[in-house]
Design an enzyme around this catalytic site. Structure first.
Site, short mmCIF file in Angstrom:
data_model
loop_
_atom_site.label_atom_id
_atom_site.label_comp_id
_atom_site.label_asym_id
_atom_site.label_seq_id
_atom_site.Cartn_x
_atom_site.Cartn_y
_atom_site.Cartn_z
N ASP A 274 9.72 11.62 6.75
CA ASP A 274 9.26 10.55 5.87
C ASP A 274 7.75 10.75 5.67
OD1 ASP A 274 9.05 8.36 4.27
OD2 ASP A 274 10.21 7.04 5.56
N GLU A 470 8.78 -2.01 1.63
CA GLU A 470 8.61 -1.56 3.03
C GLU A 470 7.99 -2.66 3.90
OE1 GLU A 470 7.42 2.57 3.37
OE2 GLU A 470 7.87 2.90 1.26
C1 BGC Z 1 9.38 5.60 2.47
C2 BGC Z 1 10.51 6.47 1.97
C3 BGC Z 1 10.14 7.12 0.67
C4 BGC Z 1 8.83 7.85 0.82
C5 BGC Z 1 8.39 8.55 -0.46
C6 BGC Z 1 8.05 6.29 2.43
O1 BGC Z 1 7.00 5.40 2.67
O2 BGC Z 1 9.66 5.17 3.78
O3 BGC Z 1 11.68 5.72 1.84
O4 BGC Z 1 11.17 7.96 0.24
O5 BGC Z 1 7.81 6.94 1.20
O6 BGC Z 1 7.92 7.68 -1.41
#
Ligand code: BGC
Length: 608
Positions: A274, A470
């Site tokens: 991630d 998030e």
């Molecule tokens: C998230 C992911 C995402 C990635 C790319 C991260 O902060 O947890 O779900 O795919 O960013 O944007």
């Protein structure tokens, strides 16, 4: 046909590439910078394997043609062969998690929580296919979807990315979404990415990136289960999760990544980290990198520090801290995905048949999104059959989220954290716009002050949350919880500012209840439509309403809501999340003591 990893032609091609690659080129393939910190020239020089757009990171004016041009430039750079450089096409990745919603004018589908309520696997596959077409229209190859999280605590800011609190729906949807997106690896395919491996939805207090404390058996039953059908369907990539499991972070978890995912479950695609996920494994960045590569992570999303990452990883290989066999395994997996996906056979993005396709944001896709909205709505209350409304009745429409396409779409729409208002969501309809086109006499008064019992028979009040994504959507009763989590998790923890301290809407957004009171005081019956990324404690709002609809985060096609309010279609949605009675209650179906306000599976209908 799902991906066939046991393909001899693929193996031959992969092995011949691998044998011709330098260590620099191998490490470059394992590196995925964010577009803002890398130029095409650097892609060429460092043999970069992939570039991504983080949420809201968009080229030019953010229309499909801008994306095609951008990816074309990166791709061309990756394909410039020389003595030191083997031409290996670059993969571009984005979060098309509810349609290709980063891009202006995209069809924005309901977030997963709404799709879970529709309990319609066939619909999921069609949404996956439409999303793939829109992604291809921008010259992009890879989406970081589906999210297979099983969200167990609604305080988690990513609850809306989860189809359900129960693994059964997530498991039933997993292969359908993969099939929709990967489209038999034919012309309409994009690469899917099941995420976040694993236990992301199980953290204590629902804290994003927090600690999941479970036995392996529980982990398997709740959080690993949905990956089984996704892998069977040939999902080509899996993203590791930020969370830890019993104190150890997934990004450095050899047992979870190598033994379970690649070993027991037989996943043969590649594992991506991630966003800067490796950073939190240890105080020392270099040590963290070795830990993660040796745990089995194959490609690294390193937004800005990609040069440092490359230097450290190279040093580890030279020193032997990371065996070259591990590097070869990672690169083999990455190449296998590129070959299986047919990336080597595709022309440059500007010349691909799907690029700049008029299907992007087209009527057909919007109709599908509207169908998904209709199917995702859950009717929680309908006293004296107030719904369906007559299109002839004199309707007042009120509430902060009534004419707010941004709020309807939620996070991961144009911006990482989403947007408020109508401007950024082009071509869709707000809930109000849907109502007013079905019932032209309806009147809009956001704060409800225009309410007049002489002039209005009924009010539709659209309330709920503002967009978030998030950890910024977390509900955290006290910051002590951060300290508590930190004491359990090895490595560093990254915690974002929370959305609020309670799930109770009357405390989070008291103006919503005021709007309802302004109207109901006049004796006008209220239909409440809740736009939210999770069940909220809405006892006060329920008491003020004669009818109550959970609309989740319906996306760009708000007219799907009026389709059902006016009875052109019946309700079909059933709760895929149990609805809490109060803020301290986090009920999940199957709990030994289970006493929610509305049970999992609840949902009223007009008809039998
Ligand atoms: C998230 C992911 C995402 C990635 C790319 C991260 O902060 O947890 O779900 O795919 O960013 O944007």
């Amino acid at each position: 046909m799902p991906a066939n990893f046991k393909n001899e032609d693929t193996d031959v091609k992969v092995e011949s590439l691998l044998s011709a690659m330098s260590l620099d080129q191998k490490i470059g393939q394992m590196t995925q910078p964010e577009r803002l910190s890398i130029t095409p020239e650097e892609v060429r020089t460092f043999h970069i394997g992939s570039v991504l757009s983080g949420g809201g990171s968009c080229p030019g004016d953010n229309y499909p043609a801008d994306w095609v041009d951008m990816n074309d430039a990166y791709w061309m750079a990756s394909m410039t062969a020389s003595d030191e450089q083997l031409a290996i096409p670059l993969l571009y990745g984005v979060d098309a998690i509810h349609g290709h919603a980063n891009v202006l004018g995209a069809t924005v589908f309901p977030h997963n929580i709404g799709l879970g309520a529709s309990d319609d696997p066939e619909l999921i596959e069609r949404i996956g296919r439409a999303t793939a077409r829109e992604v291809l229209a921008t010259g992009v190859d890879w989406t970081f979807a589906p999210t297979l999280a099983v969200a167990r605590n609604d305080q988690w800011g990513r609850t809306y990315e989860s189809f359900s609190e129960d693994p059964s729906i997530v498991t039933r949807y997993a292969d359908r979404m993969v099939n929709g997106l990967q489209a038999d690896l034919g012309e309409e395919a994009v690469i899917a990415c099941a995420k976040h491996w694993v236990g992301d939805g199980g953290t204590l207090n629902g804290m994003d990136q927090g600690e999941t404390k479970l036995s392996f058996e529980e982990m398997e039953r709740l959080h690993i289960a949905p990956y089984v059908p996704a892998i069977k369907a040939g999902v080509l990539t899996v993203m590791v999760s930020f969370n830890s499991w019993n104190g150890d972070k997934c990004h450095g978890h050899n047992q979870l990544v190598t033994d379970v995912l690649k070993g027991r479950l037989g996943f043969e695609g590649f594992v991506i980290s991630d966003w800067d996920g490796v950073d939190y494994l240890a105080e020392d960045y270099s040590e963290a990198i070795a830990l993660s590569v040796n745990a089995g992570v194959d490609m690294f999303m390193v937004s800005v520090e990609w040069r440092t990452f490359i230097e450290h990883l190279k040093k580890h290989v030279v020193d032997g801290t990371v065996p070259i066999e591990r590097i070869n395994d990672a690169v083999r997996r990455i190449l296998r995905v590129k070959v299986q996906f047919g990336l080597f056979d595709k022309p440059r993005p500007a010349q691909r048949s799907g690029s700049n396709s008029p299907c992007f944001g087209a009527r057909e896709h919007r109709e599908l999104a509207r169908e998904a909205v209709r199917k995702s709505l859950v009717l929680l209350k309908n006293e004296q059959g107030l719904l369906p409304l007559s299109k002839q009745s004199r309707i007042l429409v009120a509430g902060r989220n009534a004419d707010n396409r941004g709020a309807q779409c939620g996070g991961f729409t144009v911006e990482w954290q989403g947007t408020v208002g109508n401007t950024a969501i082009e071509d869709g309809t707000s809930i109000w716009e849907g109502i007013s086109s079905a019932a032209p006499a309806a009147e809009l008064s956001i704060d409800g002050r225009a309410a007049d019992a002489e002039r209005h028979d009924v009010a539709i009040v659209v309330i709920g949350e503002n967009p978030y994504a998030e950890g910024m959507g977390d509900i955290r009763s006290s910051d002590d919880l951060i300290v508590e989590a930190g004491s359990m998790i090895k490595g560093k923890i990254k915690v974002l500012e929370a959305y609020g301290s309670t799930l109770e809407l009357a405390r989070l957004h008291p103006q919503d209840l005021e709007t309802m009171a302004t109207i109901s005081r006049q004796g006008i019956p209220v239909v409440c439509v809740l736009v939210s990324g999770r069940p909220l404690v809405v006892n006060a709002e329920l008491a003020r309403s004669r009818a109550f609809v959970a609309a989740w985060l319906p996306g760009s096609e708000g007219d799907g809501v009026s389709d059902v309010l006016f009875g052109d279609f019946d309700f079909q949605g059933r709760l895929s999340f149990s609805w809490p009675k109060h803020g301290e209650q986090h009920p999940n179906i199957g709990d030994p003591v289970y006493d929610p306000l509305f049970e999992y599976g609840y949902g009223l209908r007009y008809g039998p």
